[in-house]
Design an enzyme around this catalytic site. Sequence first.
Site: not given
Ligand code: DGJ
Length: 729
Positions: A199, A366-367, A476-479, A526, A548
């Site tokens: 990471w 974002d979040d 933005k589809w995060d995981m 993401c 990140d």
């Molecule tokens: C991880 C992403 O990589 C960040 O850019 C951000 O969207 C956070 N999650 C939000 O929880």
Amino acid sequence: MTLIENNKNRKLFFLNTVSSSLVIMVHEDNYVFLPYFGSKIEASDIDYIIDGITEANYMADTDNKKKFQLELIPQIYPSYGYTDLKEPAFHFVHKDGSRITDLRYKSHNIYKTKKKLNGLPTVLSNDDSEVLELTLFDELKKVEVIITLAVFEKHNAFTKSVKVINKNPSDDLYIEKIMSANIDIQESNFELIHLAGAWARECHIKRRRLEQGMQSIGSIRGASGHGQNPFAALISPNTDENNGEVFAMNFVYSGNFIISAEADMHLNTRFQMGINDFDFGWTLMPNEEFQTPEAVLIYTNKGLGDMSRTFHKLYQDCLMSNKYAYKERPILINSWESNYFDFNKESLLKLAEEGKNIGAELFVLDDGWFGKRNDDKTSLGDWTPNEQKLGGSLSSLIDDVNKKGISFGLWVEPEMVSPDSDLFRKHPEWAIQVKGRKIETSRHQYVLDLSNPEVCDYIINFMTELLSKNNITYIKWDMNRNITNLGSSYLKPERQKEQAHRYMLGLYRVLDNIVNAFPNVLFESCAGGGGRCDAGMLYYMPQVWTSDDTDAIERLVIQYGASLVYPSISLACHISDIPNHQTRRKERIETRANVAMWGNLGLELNLNKISEEDKKVITQKLEIYKSIRSTVQFGSIYRLKGLNAQNEYAWMHKSIDEETIVVNYVQICVIPNLVTKRLRLEALDSKSKYKVNDSEKLYTGSELMNIGLMLGEILEDAFAIQWIIKKVN
Ligand code: DGJ
């Protein structure tokens, strides 16, 4: 494709691209060999390659006849059980407990225009693909294996995937291992190059000598992962950006994978790529089939630069959705590093307005916008907007943002559930878990079991509702976590080893549904940054949050590595705040902006807090970026410095029409007492004249390529300089 059939009853299939050839040979005993993979050769009878290997074999029968040993002969899909004791490409367990399979050629089929793989991301082209389907068969156990090889002639690339069909009318078949690609090369004097990290440190280039034995990279994290990218290449020693032989593989898949290179005792190499066989198993009932994801294979003798440009063009033309492949991507301003979870309507609107004023085109929330989510401990799964925090409904916020003259995008993390959520309280069995054992959290969250179709439908439904009701132009589809305590309440005990792959199939079905239902929404993938930066995701979502880590110096290493495979347009690169949130470093705004111009530029900083001077510079930089955006996003990249990650990085983008060249240079640490150096460019037209920035003097391409641009006096760390060059005649 050319097929030569000779008088020894052998067939030779020539899969030729503009500059490479992959040749398949069907032997008279119906073995399938790979006599040649390399620079382009004209189609002719080259079966002597195979005979030569047998003739030179040091092993002979008692009657002094040279032994025909499969292990010595380059194969396209080696079986386990006979005279090849290297790692097989697959491993089946038959109903009687036997594990030997003897695949022989049964038939073939050649056709134009490759078809989409069922349920899987696929490299496709209507006008540049030809396919060879080779059907192999194990007579005793009635197992059919179809190897699909596609050639993309103008793109200098090949793809390979495998389908297994259990034709046994009564017995089931258990697949323990099933690679997508196997390439045997009659050489082992290679280095293995791949992208590794963690990471915030994704895609660092690693390079090591291949030694006898098995070397592998992979992931069992439930995602391609931050640790290893699903890419590797065997390269001749001393390969650099412009020289050297490269045999590259990239996986069009986002889950567990393995890439292995086995240098054997005869100084040959077996190179494989596929779903990681650790904790994998798949039962095929009679007449059922299993389709592997596909691997992309590229050969070049012109070094890593040519390999990268080949991947980029292939992915832009044949993998990304047509709609976005050559569409300039909006400059976005993302609220994450600016606000994290701490915002209200006023601060969001202020950021959107500042963003608009400075030149951004898309505001991304974002979040933190849903449920009770004021930190990362809660509410994933409860995708109801927090109206109190947003100062009204989500759509009224979007309206207000739109009124500022900027479009609206939103962050989601649909594959996850927080223990503290209504969704988990209602459906605890939807979280991935082993019954009776504790479920582990990571970032305070569980992973939903996407091997369960009901869970996938729930995601499709809430996303459909979210996107239908709101004017959202970007997602933005995060995981944000990997999969532990792998177990499914949905799958039967004997099917548990299918879960990791079924998760991916479920996710791909979800993405297919949503992306097709909302073609006007731009999706960015993401996974805590680049934890799922792969060609599988790129098929559905044409850009990725590369890392990140938003520090410009760190980004040089990450972007360089990622650009080995993934095109500039797909790599989101943001200008961030100082001190940087990951490293505490403080680079000048010019440097941060220039480094973000490597790819798909965006903003990730609180514009309300930065100096007026920096705002001015950003405004100018965004204007410049807009003027060169098509060059960066559609053109081709040449990496001029930085392969060995030392003190200097330089790269250039050349527009499709070759008229505009954007060159960037960054020196990380000052070198005292230095006389100016020059930066030599590449791939220009020697005789044409070029204007460098506003220079009056015109330079010939040969001057720029051989004498180069002057770097000047460099008196500070993290120094960056950019040139925009126009071809004049
Ligand atoms: C991880 C992403 O990589 C960040 O850019 C951000 O969207 C956070 N999650 C939000 O929880």
